[in-house]
Design a protein around this motif. Sequence first.
Motif, PDB file in Angstrom:
ATOM      1  N   UNK A  60       0.843  -1.191   0.000  1.00 15.57           N
ATOM      2  CA  UNK A  60       0.000   0.000   0.000  1.00 15.57           C
ATOM      3  C   UNK A  60       0.880   1.243   0.000  1.00 15.57           C
ATOM      4  N   UNK A  61       0.245   2.409  -0.114  1.00 12.35           N
ATOM      5  CA  UNK A  61       1.006   3.653  -0.192  1.00 12.35           C
ATOM      6  C   UNK A  61       1.641   4.057   1.135  1.00 12.35           C
ATOM      7  N   UNK A  62       1.306   3.377   2.227  1.00 10.23           N
ATOM      8  CA  UNK A  62       2.007   3.591   3.490  1.00 10.23           C
ATOM      9  C   UNK A  62       3.453   3.133   3.399  1.00 10.23           C
ATOM     10  N   UNK A  63       3.762   2.301   2.399  1.00 15.45           N
ATOM     11  CA  UNK A  63       5.114   1.781   2.190  1.00 15.45           C
ATOM     12  C   UNK A  63       5.853   2.552   1.084  1.00 15.45           C
ATOM     13  N   UNK A  64       5.258   3.639   0.621  1.00 17.78           N
ATOM     14  CA  UNK A  64       5.845   4.449  -0.441  1.00 17.78           C
ATOM     15  C   UNK A  64       6.228   5.807   0.149  1.00 17.78           C
ATOM     16  N   UNK A  65       7.377   6.311  -0.244  1.00 20.78           N
ATOM     17  CA  UNK A  65       7.815   7.616   0.260  1.00 20.78           C
ATOM     18  C   UNK A  65       8.320   8.476  -0.900  1.00 20.78           C
ATOM     19  N   UNK A  66       8.509   9.737  -0.609  1.00 18.67           N
ATOM     20  CA  UNK A  66       9.061  10.698  -1.576  1.00 18.67           C
ATOM     21  C   UNK A  66       8.292  10.754  -2.898  1.00 18.67           C
ATOM     22  N   UNK A  67       6.988  10.514  -2.853  1.00 21.18           N
ATOM     23  CA  UNK A  67       6.186  10.573  -4.075  1.00 21.18           C
ATOM     24  C   UNK A  67       5.990  12.032  -4.486  1.00 21.18           C
ATOM     25  N   UNK A  68       6.115  12.287  -5.793  1.00 17.18           N
ATOM     26  CA  UNK A  68       5.960  13.650  -6.296  1.00 17.18           C
ATOM     27  C   UNK A  68       5.398  13.630  -7.703  1.00 17.18           C
ATOM     28  N   UNK A  69       4.895  14.785  -8.091  1.00 14.49           N
ATOM     29  CA  UNK A  69       4.539  15.048  -9.479  1.00 14.49           C
ATOM     30  C   UNK A  69       5.141  16.402  -9.822  1.00 14.49           C
ATOM     31  N   UNK A  70       5.606  16.529 -11.041  1.00 19.22           N
ATOM     32  CA  UNK A  70       6.125  17.814 -11.490  1.00 19.22           C
ATOM     33  C   UNK A  70       5.658  18.040 -12.914  1.00 19.22           C
ATOM     34  N   UNK A  71       5.532  19.296 -13.277  1.00 20.20           N
ATOM     35  CA  UNK A  71       5.144  19.665 -14.630  1.00 20.20           C
ATOM     36  C   UNK A  71       6.335  20.378 -15.260  1.00 20.20           C
ATOM     37  N   UNK A  72       6.733  19.881 -16.433  1.00 19.23           N
ATOM     38  CA  UNK A  72       7.909  20.399 -17.130  1.00 19.23           C
ATOM     39  C   UNK A  72       7.499  20.892 -18.515  1.00 19.23           C
ATOM     40  N   UNK A  73       8.033  22.035 -18.904  1.00 11.67           N
ATOM     41  CA  UNK A  73       7.838  22.554 -20.250  1.00 11.67           C
ATOM     42  C   UNK A  73       8.854  21.852 -21.154  1.00 11.67           C
ATOM     43  N   UNK A  74       8.411  21.035 -22.124  1.00 10.63           N
ATOM     44  CA  UNK A  74       9.349  20.291 -22.970  1.00 10.63           C
ATOM     45  C   UNK A  74      10.154  21.180 -23.930  1.00 10.63           C
ATOM     46  N   UNK A  75       9.698  22.408 -24.142  1.00 14.20           N
ATOM     47  CA  UNK A  75      10.410  23.316 -25.048  1.00 14.20           C
ATOM     48  C   UNK A  75      11.772  23.728 -24.488  1.00 14.20           C
ATOM     49  N   UNK A  76      11.846  23.892 -23.148  1.00 14.16           N
ATOM     50  CA  UNK A  76      13.088  24.366 -22.538  1.00 14.16           C
ATOM     51  C   UNK A  76      13.525  23.533 -21.322  1.00 14.16           C
ATOM     52  N   UNK A  77      12.824  22.418 -21.079  1.00  7.16           N
ATOM     53  CA  UNK A  77      13.088  21.539 -19.933  1.00  7.16           C
ATOM     54  C   UNK A  77      12.967  22.249 -18.588  1.00  7.16           C
ATOM     55  N   UNK A  78      12.231  23.342 -18.541  1.00 10.69           N
ATOM     56  CA  UNK A  78      12.034  24.083 -17.299  1.00 10.69           C
ATOM     57  C   UNK A  78      10.920  23.443 -16.478  1.00 10.69           C
ATOM     58  N   UNK A  79      11.217  23.187 -15.199  1.00 16.66           N
ATOM     59  CA  UNK A  79      10.205  22.668 -14.284  1.00 16.66           C
ATOM     60  C   UNK A  79       9.312  23.833 -13.864  1.00 16.66           C
ATOM     61  N   UNK A  80       8.030  23.744 -14.190  1.00 10.69           N
ATOM     62  CA  UNK A  80       7.078  24.813 -13.904  1.00 10.69           C
ATOM     63  C   UNK A  80       6.591  24.720 -12.465  1.00 10.69           C
ATOM     64  N   UNK A  81       6.257  23.515 -12.033  1.00 10.21           N
ATOM     65  CA  UNK A  81       5.756  23.331 -10.681  1.00 10.21           C
ATOM     66  C   UNK A  81       6.064  21.933 -10.188  1.00 10.21           C
ATOM     67  N   UNK A  82       5.958  21.773  -8.864  1.00  8.98           N
ATOM     68  CA  UNK A  82       6.205  20.485  -8.234  1.00  8.98           C
ATOM     69  C   UNK A  82       5.274  20.344  -7.037  1.00  8.98           C
ATOM     70  N   UNK A  83       4.748  19.143  -6.864  1.00  4.29           N
ATOM     71  CA  UNK A  83       3.893  18.832  -5.728  1.00  4.29           C
ATOM     72  C   UNK A  83       4.408  17.543  -5.101  1.00  4.29           C
ATOM     73  N   UNK A  84       4.913  17.645  -3.863  1.00  6.15           N
ATOM     74  CA  UNK A  84       5.368  16.477  -3.104  1.00  6.15           C
ATOM     75  C   UNK A  84       4.210  15.991  -2.250  1.00  6.15           C
ATOM     76  N   UNK A  85       3.870  14.710  -2.388  1.00  4.02           N
ATOM     77  CA  UNK A  85       2.683  14.188  -1.717  1.00  4.02           C
ATOM     78  C   UNK A  85       2.806  14.080  -0.202  1.00  4.02           C
ATOM     79  N   UNK A  86       3.987  13.890   0.324  1.00  2.00           N
ATOM     80  CA  UNK A  86       4.097  13.682   1.763  1.00  2.00           C
ATOM     81  C   UNK A  86       3.790  12.240   2.115  1.00  2.00           C
TER      82      UNK A  86
END
Length: 192
Positions: free
Chosen positions: A121-147
């Motif tokens: 289960x997700x109780x056994x998962x850590x450091x989960x994140x999602x990030x949005x990247x602009x593929x035109x310049x590889x710039x990370x626009x935002x990041x959300x760490x789930x906790x």
Amino acid sequence: MAIQLAKGQRIDLTKTNPGLTKAIIGLGWDTNKYSGGSAFDLDASAFLANDQGKVQDDLEFVFYNNLKSPTGAVEHTGDNRTGEGDGDDEQIVVDFSLLPAHVTKIGIAVTIHDADARKQNFGQVSNAFVRVVNPENDEEILRYDLGEDFSIETAVVICELYKHGSDWKFNAIGSGFSGGLADLCRNYGLEV
């Protein structure tokens, strides 16, 4: 520098990033040093939904067995069965210009493959994140760490991209489901 979001926060994607027509949704995670005898296999998926939050066509559910939506607007870059290493474990590429008019929301989720049989289960998962990247310049626009807010959940809707007027926005959801992929599919109106 990327904007760091907390659960429940919403942020504009296309209005504050003029010209953004494509985005890479990168997802990553680690597993805790727990060994139940089976390897962890987490899987990212995307649900292309309408205003009611329902997927109209099974082919608009993009995951490891259906890597691309019918119009090519959403593409899963492939299944990572181990989650080893740093950075994104799986990626979903969204081309906003190719989305059909009825798709106004894209739910991005991660599930644990065969979670019940493997007693995982997700109780056994850590450091989960999602990030949005602009593929035109590889710039990370935002990041959300789930906790570490999960215990018995086997599926998590990490975020949703949604249309507001002519712009696309990002919503940090972080909502868990105990019934795995089947529960998640029913949530988006798919028959299991």
